[in-house]
Motif scaffolding. Sequence first.
Motif, PDB file in Angstrom:
ATOM      1  N   PRO A  20       5.950 -12.837  29.545  1.00 47.00           N
ATOM      2  CA  PRO A  20       6.137 -12.669  28.102  1.00 47.00           C
ATOM      3  C   PRO A  20       7.286 -11.716  27.792  1.00 47.00           C
ATOM      4  N   ILE A  21       8.005 -12.007  26.728  1.00 47.89           N
ATOM      5  CA  ILE A  21       9.092 -11.112  26.299  1.00 47.89           C
ATOM      6  C   ILE A  21       8.758 -10.490  24.945  1.00 47.89           C
ATOM      7  N   GLY A  22       7.480 -10.354  24.684  1.00 52.63           N
ATOM      8  CA  GLY A  22       6.999  -9.771  23.436  1.00 52.63           C
ATOM      9  C   GLY A  22       5.517  -9.455  23.585  1.00 52.63           C
ATOM     10  N   VAL A  23       4.886  -9.205  22.456  1.00 50.28           N
ATOM     11  CA  VAL A  23       3.470  -8.872  22.454  1.00 50.28           C
ATOM     12  C   VAL A  23       2.668 -10.152  22.214  1.00 50.28           C
ATOM     13  N   TYR A  24       2.389 -10.867  23.287  1.00 50.05           N
ATOM     14  CA  TYR A  24       1.607 -12.101  23.238  1.00 50.05           C
ATOM     15  C   TYR A  24       1.161 -12.469  24.639  1.00 50.05           C
ATOM     16  N   LEU A  36      -0.824 -22.810  24.918  1.00 55.25           N
ATOM     17  CA  LEU A  36       0.359 -22.227  25.534  1.00 55.25           C
ATOM     18  C   LEU A  36       1.302 -21.722  24.455  1.00 55.25           C
ATOM     19  N   SER A  37       1.705 -20.475  24.573  1.00 55.29           N
ATOM     20  CA  SER A  37       2.689 -19.909  23.666  1.00 55.29           C
ATOM     21  C   SER A  37       4.018 -20.621  23.837  1.00 55.29           C
TER      22      SER A  37
END
Length: 154
Positions: A20-24, A36-37
Motif C-alpha cells: 500500500p502507498i497510503g492508509v488502506y 481488492l483496493s
Amino acid sequence: MNAEAKLKELGFELPPAPKPIGVYKPMLIVGNLAYLSGHGPMKPNKTLITGRLGLDMDVEAGYEAARLTGLGMLATLQSQLGSLDKVKRLVKLLGLVRCSDGFDKQPAVINGCSELFRDVFGEEAGVAARSALGTNSLPGGIAVEIEAIFEVEV
C-alpha cells in the motif's frame, strides 16, 4: 486445471504483491467476498506505467498496463489467500483510465485485465460485471487503476 497452473501455462509469472502507498488495506475479506483496493500498473522494476491514453499512450499500451495491473491484483489475492485456487469467481471489476477528453476506448483498455482474469479463471468464473471509466487524473500519473470484488472460499 487450477488457476495457478493456468497462469503458468499462459506464460505469466506473478510479481510480488504490491505494498500500500497510503492508509488502506490491499484486500479486505467480508463474508465470502474479497474486496481488492485499486491497483496500478507496476512493472517488474517497481516503477509504474504512467501516461494519458489518447495523448501519449495508445490503446495497445493501455491494454498492456491493464494486464500488468491484473497480474498485481492476482499477486495480492495469492499473498492474502495463500492460493489463487480459493477464488470462486470474479464478481465486479471497476477500471479507471487516465485519458484525454476525446478518448472513448476505455473498455478496450480495461480488457487487458478482464481478458487475463477470463483466461486464468475461465469464462464462467473469470468474467464479471464491469465498469470502465475515463478520468483526467490518477495517483502518480498512472495510466490505469483497477479494483475488484471476488467471491472466495474462506
